[in-house]
Design a protein around this motif. Structure first.
Motif, PDB file in Angstrom:
ATOM      1  N   LYS A  19       0.754  -1.284  -0.074  1.00 31.14           N
ATOM      2  CA  LYS A  19       0.072   0.113  -0.006  1.00 31.14           C
ATOM      3  C   LYS A  19       0.818   1.171   0.157  1.00 31.14           C
ATOM      4  O   LYS A  19       2.038   1.199   0.499  1.00 31.14           O
ATOM      5  CB  LYS A  19      -0.873   0.076   1.352  1.00 31.14           C
ATOM      6  CG  LYS A  19      -2.073  -0.856   1.142  1.00 31.14           C
ATOM      7  CD  LYS A  19      -3.022  -0.482   2.541  1.00 31.14           C
ATOM      8  CE  LYS A  19      -4.251  -1.349   2.545  1.00 31.14           C
ATOM      9  NZ  LYS A  19      -4.958  -0.925   3.616  1.00 31.14           N
ATOM     10  N   ARG A  20       0.174   2.208  -0.511  1.00 33.48           N
ATOM     11  CA  ARG A  20       0.929   3.640  -0.395  1.00 33.48           C
ATOM     12  C   ARG A  20       0.938   4.129   0.809  1.00 33.48           C
ATOM     13  O   ARG A  20      -0.012   3.806   1.726  1.00 33.48           O
ATOM     14  CB  ARG A  20       0.193   4.738  -1.382  1.00 33.48           C
ATOM     15  CG  ARG A  20       0.447   4.316  -2.976  1.00 33.48           C
ATOM     16  CD  ARG A  20       0.598   5.707  -3.808  1.00 33.48           C
ATOM     17  NE  ARG A  20       0.843   5.299  -5.188  1.00 33.48           N
ATOM     18  CZ  ARG A  20       2.165   5.324  -5.492  1.00 33.48           C
ATOM     19  NH1 ARG A  20       3.243   5.593  -4.670  1.00 33.48           N
ATOM     20  NH2 ARG A  20       2.452   5.160  -6.597  1.00 33.48           N
ATOM     21  N   GLY A  21       2.291   4.819   1.344  1.00 32.63           N
ATOM     22  CA  GLY A  21       2.387   5.349   2.529  1.00 32.63           C
ATOM     23  C   GLY A  21       2.957   6.681   2.364  1.00 32.63           C
ATOM     24  O   GLY A  21       3.512   7.202   1.397  1.00 32.63           O
ATOM     25  N   THR A  22       2.736   7.647   3.326  1.00 27.85           N
ATOM     26  CA  THR A  22       3.449   8.890   3.422  1.00 27.85           C
ATOM     27  C   THR A  22       4.436   8.998   4.630  1.00 27.85           C
ATOM     28  O   THR A  22       3.986   8.656   5.781  1.00 27.85           O
ATOM     29  CB  THR A  22       2.643  10.004   3.379  1.00 27.85           C
ATOM     30  OG1 THR A  22       1.648   9.822   2.294  1.00 27.85           O
ATOM     31  CG2 THR A  22       3.185  11.173   3.404  1.00 27.85           C
ATOM     32  N   ASP A  31       6.959   9.936  -0.119  1.00 26.01           N
ATOM     33  CA  ASP A  31       5.938   9.149  -0.616  1.00 26.01           C
ATOM     34  C   ASP A  31       6.951   7.897  -0.269  1.00 26.01           C
ATOM     35  O   ASP A  31       8.263   7.767  -0.484  1.00 26.01           O
ATOM     36  CB  ASP A  31       5.563   9.133  -2.047  1.00 26.01           C
ATOM     37  CG  ASP A  31       4.515  10.152  -2.229  1.00 26.01           C
ATOM     38  OD1 ASP A  31       3.767  10.545  -1.225  1.00 26.01           O
ATOM     39  OD2 ASP A  31       4.761  10.997  -3.172  1.00 26.01           O
ATOM     40  N   CYS A  32       5.984   6.525   0.283  1.00 28.72           N
ATOM     41  CA  CYS A  32       6.560   5.349   0.121  1.00 28.72           C
ATOM     42  C   CYS A  32       5.656   4.406  -0.218  1.00 28.72           C
ATOM     43  O   CYS A  32       4.624   4.539  -0.345  1.00 28.72           O
ATOM     44  CB  CYS A  32       7.348   5.188   1.375  1.00 28.72           C
ATOM     45  SG  CYS A  32       6.114   4.987   3.033  1.00 28.72           S
ATOM     46  N   LEU A  33       6.267   3.019  -0.408  1.00 26.22           N
ATOM     47  CA  LEU A  33       5.451   2.041  -0.626  1.00 26.22           C
ATOM     48  C   LEU A  33       5.643   0.898   0.774  1.00 26.22           C
ATOM     49  O   LEU A  33       6.885   0.503   1.056  1.00 26.22           O
ATOM     50  CB  LEU A  33       5.951   1.200  -1.671  1.00 26.22           C
ATOM     51  CG  LEU A  33       4.953  -0.280  -2.145  1.00 26.22           C
ATOM     52  CD1 LEU A  33       3.442   0.199  -2.456  1.00 26.22           C
ATOM     53  CD2 LEU A  33       5.506  -1.034  -3.188  1.00 26.22           C
ATOM     54  N   LEU A  44       9.569  -0.937   4.129  1.00 19.78           N
ATOM     55  CA  LEU A  44       9.200   0.355   3.389  1.00 19.78           C
ATOM     56  C   LEU A  44      10.126   0.241   2.302  1.00 19.78           C
ATOM     57  O   LEU A  44      11.414   0.001   2.368  1.00 19.78           O
ATOM     58  CB  LEU A  44       9.427   1.601   4.127  1.00 19.78           C
ATOM     59  CG  LEU A  44       8.478   1.831   5.366  1.00 19.78           C
ATOM     60  CD1 LEU A  44       8.631   2.961   6.076  1.00 19.78           C
ATOM     61  CD2 LEU A  44       6.961   1.538   5.325  1.00 19.78           C
ATOM     62  N   GLU A  47      10.895   6.179  -2.669  1.00 15.69           N
ATOM     63  CA  GLU A  47      11.043   6.689  -3.994  1.00 15.69           C
ATOM     64  C   GLU A  47      12.267   7.052  -4.324  1.00 15.69           C
ATOM     65  O   GLU A  47      12.656   7.083  -5.657  1.00 15.69           O
ATOM     66  CB  GLU A  47       9.962   7.599  -4.647  1.00 15.69           C
ATOM     67  CG  GLU A  47       8.604   6.636  -4.377  1.00 15.69           C
ATOM     68  CD  GLU A  47       7.218   7.462  -4.768  1.00 15.69           C
ATOM     69  OE1 GLU A  47       7.526   8.699  -5.170  1.00 15.69           O
ATOM     70  OE2 GLU A  47       6.245   6.788  -4.920  1.00 15.69           O
ATOM     71  N   ILE A  60      -0.207   5.156   6.381  1.00 14.30           N
ATOM     72  CA  ILE A  60      -0.555   4.323   5.534  1.00 14.30           C
ATOM     73  C   ILE A  60      -2.249   4.379   4.972  1.00 14.30           C
ATOM     74  O   ILE A  60      -3.116   4.686   5.582  1.00 14.30           O
ATOM     75  CB  ILE A  60      -0.544   2.704   6.095  1.00 14.30           C
ATOM     76  CG1 ILE A  60       0.703   2.582   6.493  1.00 14.30           C
ATOM     77  CG2 ILE A  60      -0.826   1.713   4.738  1.00 14.30           C
ATOM     78  CD1 ILE A  60       0.959   1.209   7.520  1.00 14.30           C
ATOM     79  N   GLU A  61      -2.016   4.493   3.349  1.00 19.75           N
ATOM     80  CA  GLU A  61      -3.546   4.597   2.761  1.00 19.75           C
ATOM     81  C   GLU A  61      -4.542   3.696   3.331  1.00 19.75           C
ATOM     82  O   GLU A  61      -4.411   2.636   3.547  1.00 19.75           O
ATOM     83  CB  GLU A  61      -3.299   4.716   1.307  1.00 19.75           C
ATOM     84  CG  GLU A  61      -3.836   3.499   0.635  1.00 19.75           C
ATOM     85  CD  GLU A  61      -3.509   3.224  -1.031  1.00 19.75           C
ATOM     86  OE1 GLU A  61      -3.851   4.330  -1.501  1.00 19.75           O
ATOM     87  OE2 GLU A  61      -2.920   2.307  -1.428  1.00 19.75           O
TER      88      GLU A  61
END
Length: 96
Positions: A19-22, A31-33, A44, A47, A60-61
């Motif tokens: 999931k996308r995360g910040t 931004d991160c995954l 994590l 980018e 986390i989104e």
């Protein structure tokens, strides 16, 4: 070895998440995954090679909380973190 690092290494109940995360620190965000997650931490991928501090908040989104994280390891653009449970917050800033 600190308790935080030991807890991270023995925490083997990881669930793949993707999931996308910040990541939030100071007045900055990145931004991160979120590759995987467990009760005690997460893996994590960021980018870029941007400097990430040792402590930061992670959102986390589609999750209603913001977790305070401590960086345990970094290998290029991949990070391993533990969660500091007494500092979890809702995104609006109020404690849980």
């Amino acid at each position: 070895m600190s308790t935080t690092i030991r807890r991270y290494k023995t925490d083997s109940q990881r669930t793949p998440l993707m999931k996308r995360g910040t990541i939030f620190f100071r007045d900055t965000s990145a931004d991160c995954l979120v590759l995987n997650i467990s009760i005690g931490g997460a893996g994590l991928a960021v980018e870029s090679d941007a400097a990430i501090p040792v402590a930061f908040d992670l959102e986390i989104e589609s999750e209603p909380i913001r977790r305070h994280c401590i960086l345990v390891w970094r290998l290029e653009r991949r990070l391993g973190v533990t969660f500091e449970f007494d500092r979890m917050q809702r995104p609006e800033g109020g404690p849980i």
